[in-house]
Design an enzyme around this catalytic site. Structure first.
Site, PDB file in Angstrom:
ATOM      1  N   LEU A 102      49.722   8.731   2.176  1.00 28.21           N
ATOM      2  CA  LEU A 102      50.671   8.097   1.261  1.00 28.21           C
ATOM      3  C   LEU A 102      49.975   7.059   0.383  1.00 28.21           C
ATOM      4  O   LEU A 102      48.905   6.551   0.736  1.00 28.21           O
ATOM      5  CB  LEU A 102      51.806   7.459   2.072  1.00 28.21           C
ATOM      6  CG  LEU A 102      52.534   8.461   3.001  1.00 28.21           C
ATOM      7  CD1 LEU A 102      53.326   7.725   4.073  1.00 28.21           C
ATOM      8  CD2 LEU A 102      53.432   9.368   2.184  1.00 28.21           C
ATOM      9  N   PRO A 103      50.579   6.687  -0.749  1.00 28.43           N
ATOM     10  CA  PRO A 103      49.886   5.834  -1.724  1.00 28.43           C
ATOM     11  C   PRO A 103      49.698   4.376  -1.329  1.00 28.43           C
ATOM     12  O   PRO A 103      48.713   3.761  -1.726  1.00 28.43           O
ATOM     13  CB  PRO A 103      50.778   5.931  -2.973  1.00 28.43           C
ATOM     14  CG  PRO A 103      51.604   7.150  -2.778  1.00 28.43           C
ATOM     15  CD  PRO A 103      51.812   7.270  -1.308  1.00 28.43           C
ATOM     16  N   THR A 130      45.507   4.608   2.691  1.00 29.42           N
ATOM     17  CA  THR A 130      44.724   3.369   2.639  1.00 29.42           C
ATOM     18  C   THR A 130      45.697   2.221   2.416  1.00 29.42           C
ATOM     19  O   THR A 130      46.297   2.105   1.339  1.00 29.42           O
ATOM     20  CB  THR A 130      43.686   3.412   1.510  1.00 29.42           C
ATOM     21  OG1 THR A 130      42.791   4.505   1.749  1.00 29.42           O
ATOM     22  CG2 THR A 130      42.886   2.116   1.466  1.00 29.42           C
ATOM     23  N   LYS A 171      37.548   1.317   5.404  1.00 31.98           N
ATOM     24  CA  LYS A 171      37.879   1.949   4.123  1.00 31.98           C
ATOM     25  C   LYS A 171      37.957   0.916   2.999  1.00 31.98           C
ATOM     26  O   LYS A 171      37.467   1.147   1.880  1.00 31.98           O
ATOM     27  CB  LYS A 171      39.206   2.706   4.244  1.00 31.98           C
ATOM     28  CG  LYS A 171      39.739   3.292   2.931  1.00 31.98           C
ATOM     29  CD  LYS A 171      38.773   4.299   2.324  1.00 31.98           C
ATOM     30  CE  LYS A 171      39.246   4.789   0.951  1.00 31.98           C
ATOM     31  NZ  LYS A 171      40.468   5.588   1.007  1.00 31.98           N
TER      32      LYS A 171
END
Length: 329
Positions: A96-97, A127, A202
């Site tokens: 998901l964004p 992320t 990340k």
């Protein structure tokens, strides 16, 4: 979780970490049982396709129904919302964004946790803020499920070819089961520590990626202004100490490389808006930990400026185009 197998030391997916698997979850023996997949955007779509290619039945959904068409044609079962996915699958991957999207998909009115089964394994490859990963893991635990954060690196190309790198945070005893699924979509699956550490890795990677892309774009622009052919300059950089991923794999200058967004008017790839979001996460964590990140802060400012200037939906390598336009060319 009942132990069904005891192992010694095992090297996972080509990564350098040896993990002592005293306990292997029964999930690792589940093999080709259905896998839920939520979020079929630029990254999620090819990831779900790779699961299908490896023989996993996929139950999927996306907030935009049109995004489901390709995987449906390949055999995925499409349902209306995340709760329905959780009702039909006990292994679910989300891509998901942003943090608010993750919170909604997991805890919203039609969220995963409304119908999640006890013992389910939830893998979030979005992320997001590490604190949100920890919050969602705690909420999942209350429902008898396990959540692992597993953000990715490599971009759309690596997602399509199954060569992503996954950075995994969560209960170490679940790593075998997680690796079984993620290795279908990635070349490297690395255990980072407890929940949130995958996100931490990340965020650090993407901060460096943004700084490197800006540096490559500035360097290429300067060389072009000095009369150098861009392909020649890229060749020289890539055999010299300035070589980096942005110069040799994802060059931002149109015409230098094929198969990258710069060769397609910066369409596809990893959006500028998403890079700005990730840099914001890095900035927040740097502030919270009192860590100086001057170049990361400048990169964040530049990508936010690009979003305001119409680059939000272009690939983040469009920073080269942004610099050229800023100088009036």
């Amino acid at each position: 979780m009942a132990a069904v197998l005891r192992g010694s030391r095992y090297l996972v997916g080509g990564c350098c970490k040896h993990v002592d698997f005293a306990f292997v979850s029964t999930r690792s023996m589940a093999s080709k049982t259905p896998v839920g997949f939520i979020g079929l955007g630029n990254m999620g779509n090819p990831m779900a396709k790779n699961l299908l290619k490896h023989g996993y039945p996929v139950i999927a959904t996306d907030v935009f129904p049109e995004s489901c068409k390709e995987v449906q044609e390949l055999g995925a079962q499409i349902v209306d919302n995340p709760a329905e996915v959780a009702d039909k699958a006990d292994r679910i991957i989300t891509m998901l964004p942003s943090s608010p999207n993750v919170i909604e998909v997991y805890t919203g009115p039609n969220g995963i946790l409304k119908k999640v089964k006890k013992g389910s394994l939830l893998i979030d490859s979005s992320t997001i803020d590490p604190a949100v990963s920890k919050e969602m893991a705690a909420a999942a635990e209350k429902m008898g499920a396990v959540l692992m954060d597993a953000p990715v690196s490599g971009g759309v190309g690596a997602a399509s070819s199954g060569k992503l790198t996954f950075m995994v945070g969560g209960a170490e005893e679940e790593f075998t089961a997680v690796s079984e699924l993620l290795s279908c979509m990635g070349a490297n699956v690395v255990y980072c520590g407890q929940v949130g550490t995958g996100q931490a890795a990340k965020i650090c990677n993407n901060m460096l990626l943004a700084i490197g892309m800006i540096g490559t774009s500035e360097t290429m622009n300067l060389g072009i202004r000095l009369g150098l052919d861009p392909k020649l300059l890229a060749k020289i950089l890539n055999m010299s100490s300035g070589r980096c991923w942005s110069s040799d794999t994802y060059n931002p200058v149109p015409g230098v490389m094929e198969g990258v967004p710069s060769g397609n008017n910066y369409q596809g790839g990893f959006g500028t808006q998403l890079m700005a979001k990730d840099l914001g996460l890095a900035q927040n964590t740097a502030t919270n930990t009192k860590t100086p990140v001057p170049l990361g802060s400048l990169a964040h400012q530049m990508y936010r400026m690009m979003c305001a200037r119409g680059y939000a939906n272009k690939d983040f390598s469009s920073v080269f185009q942004f610099l050229r336009e800023e100088e009036g060319q």
